[in-house]
Motif scaffolding. Structure first.
Motif, PDB file in Angstrom:
ATOM      1  N   VAL A  92      30.472  41.129  40.896  1.00 10.66           N
ATOM      2  CA  VAL A  92      31.444  40.167  40.365  1.00 10.66           C
ATOM      3  C   VAL A  92      30.796  38.797  40.199  1.00 10.66           C
ATOM      4  O   VAL A  92      31.012  38.106  39.198  1.00 10.66           O
ATOM      5  N   SER A  93      29.973  38.417  41.165  1.00 17.47           N
ATOM      6  CA  SER A  93      29.318  37.118  41.109  1.00 17.47           C
ATOM      7  C   SER A  93      28.372  37.027  39.928  1.00 17.47           C
ATOM      8  O   SER A  93      28.317  36.011  39.221  1.00 17.47           O
ATOM      9  N   GLN A  94      27.618  38.105  39.672  1.00 16.83           N
ATOM     10  CA  GLN A  94      26.649  38.106  38.575  1.00 16.83           C
ATOM     11  C   GLN A  94      27.336  38.125  37.215  1.00 16.83           C
ATOM     12  O   GLN A  94      26.885  37.474  36.263  1.00 16.83           O
ATOM     13  N   LEU A  95      28.442  38.844  37.114  1.00 18.43           N
ATOM     14  CA  LEU A  95      29.115  38.997  35.827  1.00 18.43           C
ATOM     15  C   LEU A  95      30.078  37.869  35.509  1.00 18.43           C
ATOM     16  O   LEU A  95      30.217  37.462  34.351  1.00 18.43           O
ATOM     17  N   PHE A  96      30.774  37.349  36.531  1.00 17.11           N
ATOM     18  CA  PHE A  96      31.846  36.393  36.279  1.00 17.11           C
ATOM     19  C   PHE A  96      31.664  35.060  37.005  1.00 17.11           C
ATOM     20  O   PHE A  96      32.468  34.154  36.809  1.00 17.11           O
ATOM     21  N   GLY A  97      30.653  34.959  37.855  1.00 17.19           N
ATOM     22  CA  GLY A  97      30.425  33.712  38.571  1.00 17.19           C
ATOM     23  C   GLY A  97      31.371  33.513  39.730  1.00 17.19           C
ATOM     24  O   GLY A  97      32.127  34.415  40.108  1.00 17.19           O
ATOM     25  N   ALA A  98      31.371  32.310  40.284  1.00 20.80           N
ATOM     26  CA  ALA A  98      32.164  32.017  41.479  1.00 20.80           C
ATOM     27  C   ALA A  98      33.657  32.088  41.221  1.00 20.80           C
ATOM     28  O   ALA A  98      34.452  32.276  42.154  1.00 20.80           O
ATOM     29  N   ALA A  99      34.082  31.955  39.954  1.00 21.94           N
ATOM     30  CA  ALA A  99      35.510  31.991  39.623  1.00 21.94           C
ATOM     31  C   ALA A  99      36.083  33.400  39.697  1.00 21.94           C
ATOM     32  O   ALA A  99      37.298  33.572  39.808  1.00 21.94           O
ATOM     33  N   GLY A 100      35.211  34.418  39.647  1.00 25.00           N
ATOM     34  CA  GLY A 100      35.669  35.784  39.776  1.00 25.00           C
ATOM     35  C   GLY A 100      36.409  36.306  38.565  1.00 25.00           C
ATOM     36  O   GLY A 100      36.286  35.768  37.459  1.00 25.00           O
ATOM     37  N   THR A 105      38.050  36.297  43.605  1.00 25.65           N
ATOM     38  CA  THR A 105      36.751  35.617  43.630  1.00 25.65           C
ATOM     39  C   THR A 105      35.783  36.362  44.546  1.00 25.65           C
ATOM     40  O   THR A 105      36.203  37.138  45.419  1.00 25.65           O
ATOM     41  N   PRO A 106      34.487  36.135  44.365  1.00 27.99           N
ATOM     42  CA  PRO A 106      33.511  36.736  45.275  1.00 27.99           C
ATOM     43  C   PRO A 106      33.784  36.360  46.737  1.00 27.99           C
ATOM     44  O   PRO A 106      33.598  37.177  47.641  1.00 27.99           O
ATOM     45  N   LEU A 107      34.237  35.129  46.972  1.00 30.25           N
ATOM     46  CA  LEU A 107      34.544  34.696  48.325  1.00 30.25           C
ATOM     47  C   LEU A 107      35.642  35.553  48.937  1.00 30.25           C
ATOM     48  O   LEU A 107      35.546  35.995  50.084  1.00 30.25           O
ATOM     49  N   MET A 108      36.702  35.824  48.175  1.00 30.17           N
ATOM     50  CA  MET A 108      37.794  36.667  48.662  1.00 30.17           C
ATOM     51  C   MET A 108      37.298  38.076  48.971  1.00 30.17           C
ATOM     52  O   MET A 108      37.612  38.650  50.020  1.00 30.17           O
ATOM     53  N   LEU A 109      36.533  38.630  48.039  1.00 32.11           N
ATOM     54  CA  LEU A 109      36.054  40.008  48.194  1.00 32.11           C
ATOM     55  C   LEU A 109      35.232  40.176  49.458  1.00 32.11           C
ATOM     56  O   LEU A 109      35.467  41.081  50.273  1.00 32.11           O
ATOM     57  N   LEU A 110      34.264  39.296  49.620  1.00 30.75           N
ATOM     58  CA  LEU A 110      33.361  39.447  50.756  1.00 30.75           C
ATOM     59  C   LEU A 110      34.072  39.191  52.078  1.00 30.75           C
ATOM     60  O   LEU A 110      33.856  39.901  53.058  1.00 30.75           O
ATOM     61  N   ALA A 111      34.938  38.192  52.094  1.00 32.94           N
ATOM     62  CA  ALA A 111      35.658  37.872  53.320  1.00 32.94           C
ATOM     63  C   ALA A 111      36.600  38.994  53.731  1.00 32.94           C
ATOM     64  O   ALA A 111      36.770  39.283  54.920  1.00 32.94           O
ATOM     65  N   ALA A 112      37.208  39.654  52.751  1.00 34.19           N
ATOM     66  CA  ALA A 112      38.216  40.670  53.051  1.00 34.19           C
ATOM     67  C   ALA A 112      37.641  42.056  53.301  1.00 34.19           C
ATOM     68  O   ALA A 112      38.193  42.819  54.103  1.00 34.19           O
ATOM     69  N   VAL A 113      36.546  42.386  52.616  1.00 38.56           N
ATOM     70  CA  VAL A 113      36.054  43.773  52.657  1.00 38.56           C
ATOM     71  C   VAL A 113      35.002  44.010  53.734  1.00 38.56           C
ATOM     72  O   VAL A 113      34.942  45.097  54.318  1.00 38.56           O
ATOM     73  N   THR A 114      34.171  43.023  54.032  1.00 38.01           N
ATOM     74  CA  THR A 114      33.017  43.289  54.905  1.00 38.01           C
ATOM     75  C   THR A 114      33.358  43.368  56.386  1.00 38.01           C
ATOM     76  O   THR A 114      32.473  43.592  57.202  1.00 38.01           O
ATOM     77  N   ASN A 115      34.614  43.148  56.741  1.00 43.38           N
ATOM     78  CA  ASN A 115      34.975  43.319  58.149  1.00 43.38           C
ATOM     79  C   ASN A 115      36.193  44.215  58.258  1.00 43.38           C
ATOM     80  O   ASN A 115      36.889  44.452  57.275  1.00 43.38           O
ATOM     81  N   SER A 116      36.458  44.729  59.437  1.00 47.55           N
ATOM     82  CA  SER A 116      37.602  45.624  59.620  1.00 47.55           C
ATOM     83  C   SER A 116      38.293  45.339  60.940  1.00 47.55           C
ATOM     84  O   SER A 116      37.728  44.705  61.838  1.00 47.55           O
ATOM     85  N   ASN A 117      39.506  45.814  61.048  1.00 48.96           N
ATOM     86  CA  ASN A 117      40.321  45.616  62.238  1.00 48.96           C
ATOM     87  C   ASN A 117      39.910  46.632  63.300  1.00 48.96           C
ATOM     88  O   ASN A 117      40.269  47.812  63.212  1.00 48.96           O
ATOM     89  N   ALA A 263      40.277  33.250  58.705  1.00 46.37           N
ATOM     90  CA  ALA A 263      39.525  32.013  58.926  1.00 46.37           C
ATOM     91  C   ALA A 263      38.154  32.032  58.268  1.00 46.37           C
ATOM     92  O   ALA A 263      37.485  30.992  58.190  1.00 46.37           O
ATOM     93  N   THR A 264      37.733  33.187  57.772  1.00 49.42           N
ATOM     94  CA  THR A 264      36.386  33.327  57.223  1.00 49.42           C
ATOM     95  C   THR A 264      36.110  32.436  56.009  1.00 49.42           C
ATOM     96  O   THR A 264      35.030  31.838  55.922  1.00 49.42           O
ATOM     97  N   PRO A 265      37.020  32.310  55.036  1.00 51.37           N
ATOM     98  CA  PRO A 265      36.728  31.416  53.902  1.00 51.37           C
ATOM     99  C   PRO A 265      36.397  29.997  54.338  1.00 51.37           C
ATOM    100  O   PRO A 265      35.479  29.370  53.788  1.00 51.37           O
ATOM    101  N   ALA A 282      41.776  31.471  48.761  1.00 50.56           N
ATOM    102  CA  ALA A 282      41.144  32.619  49.412  1.00 50.56           C
ATOM    103  C   ALA A 282      41.804  32.923  50.749  1.00 50.56           C
ATOM    104  O   ALA A 282      42.017  34.091  51.096  1.00 50.56           O
ATOM    105  N   THR A 283      42.151  31.894  51.495  1.00 44.93           N
ATOM    106  CA  THR A 283      42.779  32.088  52.801  1.00 44.93           C
ATOM    107  C   THR A 283      44.121  32.794  52.656  1.00 44.93           C
ATOM    108  O   THR A 283      44.434  33.735  53.402  1.00 44.93           O
ATOM    109  N   ALA A 284      44.939  32.358  51.690  1.00 48.64           N
ATOM    110  CA  ALA A 284      46.248  32.975  51.467  1.00 48.64           C
ATOM    111  C   ALA A 284      46.096  34.426  51.032  1.00 48.64           C
ATOM    112  O   ALA A 284      46.828  35.316  51.496  1.00 48.64           O
ATOM    113  N   ALA A 285      45.144  34.688  50.137  1.00 50.86           N
ATOM    114  CA  ALA A 285      44.944  36.046  49.643  1.00 50.86           C
ATOM    115  C   ALA A 285      44.441  36.971  50.744  1.00 50.86           C
ATOM    116  O   ALA A 285      44.899  38.113  50.871  1.00 50.86           O
TER     117      ALA A 285
END
Length: 319
Positions: A92-100, A105-117, A263-265, A282-285
């Motif tokens: 997403v970052s390479q194709l669409f940049g930071a705006a997603g 956005t890339p920030l949302m994706l990485l913050a939400a997907v790379t960790n688990s409960n 809190a990650t963003p 990003a925090t709300a999402a």
């Protein structure tokens, strides 16, 4: 009244029902949970204690000559969970940049997907898995926080690995392994504790959820939550089945976003100031994704367990 049997008929019921009860009470009557003393400790702030107690009971069931299996499962699933977030974020970052794209956005994706409960995984494995699946949490606990997210953003030089925090997360598991291997009677004594702690753990996790966040995060957050489940499942279930040669239910149990990912963003923005403008959205999402994945993950895990089998099959209701 057949309360327990009714709950067990619900996909992931032993986890889902107490979780939602906790979330609803936290929404409607939060003051009830803040009376203090043992009540607050048991029903609101005790999640870490219940996880620790459960891990000790889990550890007691792992014999020394089988310790390699939970570590192998944990490593494979940990790597798959990281790649599930890192590779799509990179794309997403390479194709669409930071705006997603589409509000993601890339920030949302990485913050939400790379960790688990971790609590959700532990609870689901208590119901569906075996002691090796539960023991895998000793490694999976690494992604229950921003560590892998920081690595994924290319900020490894700004983040230090906290070895003491890692030791603290597996300490009770190690104590359980020690006790269970010293005395088989202790092993048998602690075995029921794995399941007994589950509803308490789930309720405490539920009281940490704010259902209002679904409104705040809106459709973007709901979409993000669905993406977390889809992307994680693609990587972790595939790794569970193709690499570990397992049914896939353990990989499905990682289809969540950890509560502390909210809190990650902000943490990432401190390291990369150019992301500061994206923190609020990003925090709300991400907060919404936490709730959405908490709803969907037990359903997906239960489906995979019933479809492909699991060690806890005898505890599942008839189809």
């Amino acid at each position: 009244m057949k309360i327990l049997k009714t709950v067990q008929k619900i996909p992931g019921g032993l986890m889902v029902v107490p979780l939602f009860l906790g979330a609803i009470i936290n929404l409607l009557f939060p003051e009830i949970l803040d009376v203090g003393g043992m009540t607050t400790a048991t029903f609101k702030t005790g999640a870490s204690s219940f996880i620790g107690a459960s891990l000790m009971c889990v550890g007691s069931q792992i014999t020394i000559n089988r310790v390699g299996e939970p570590l192998k499962r944990g490593f494979v699933l940990l790597a798959a969970k990281f790649l599930a977030g890192f590779l799509p974020t990179l794309l997403v970052s390479q194709l669409f940049g930071a705006a997603g794209v589409l509000g993601i956005t890339p920030l949302m994706l990485l913050a939400a997907v790379t960790n688990s409960n971790g609590g959700m995984y532990l609870g689901l494995m208590t119901q569906f898995g075996d002691e090796n699946d539960l023991g895998a949490q000793s490694l999976l606990g690494i992604n229950d926080g921003p560590f892998l997210t920081l690595i994924g953003m290319g900020l490894a030089g700004l983040a230090s690995f906290d070895y003491m925090a890692l030791l603290g997360s597996v300490g009770t598991l190690l104590v359980g392994i020690l006790l269970g291997n010293i005395d088989k009677d202790i092993r048998e004594f602690l075995k029921p504790g794995i399941l007994f702690t589950l509803p308490f753990l789930a309720f405490c996790l539920g009281t940490g959820l704010n259902l209002k966040n679904i409104v705040t995060g809106g459709l973007t957050g709901i979409f993000l939550g669905i993406l977390v489940v889809a992307l994680t499942g693609l990587f972790t279930i595939s790794a569970d089945k193709l690499i570990l040669r397992r049914p896939g239910y353990a990989g499905a149990a990682l289809c969540t976003t950890a509560g502390n990912a909210v809190a990650t963003p902000a943490i990432l923005a401190e390291a990369a100031p150019n992301l500061a403008g994206q923190v609020e959205a990003a925090t709300a999402a991400v907060a919404t994704a936490v709730i959405v994945t908490a709803i969907l993950c037990p359903i997906v895990t239960s489906f995979i367990a019933k479809r492909f089998g699991c060690p806890g099959a005898q505890r599942l209701p008839d189809k």
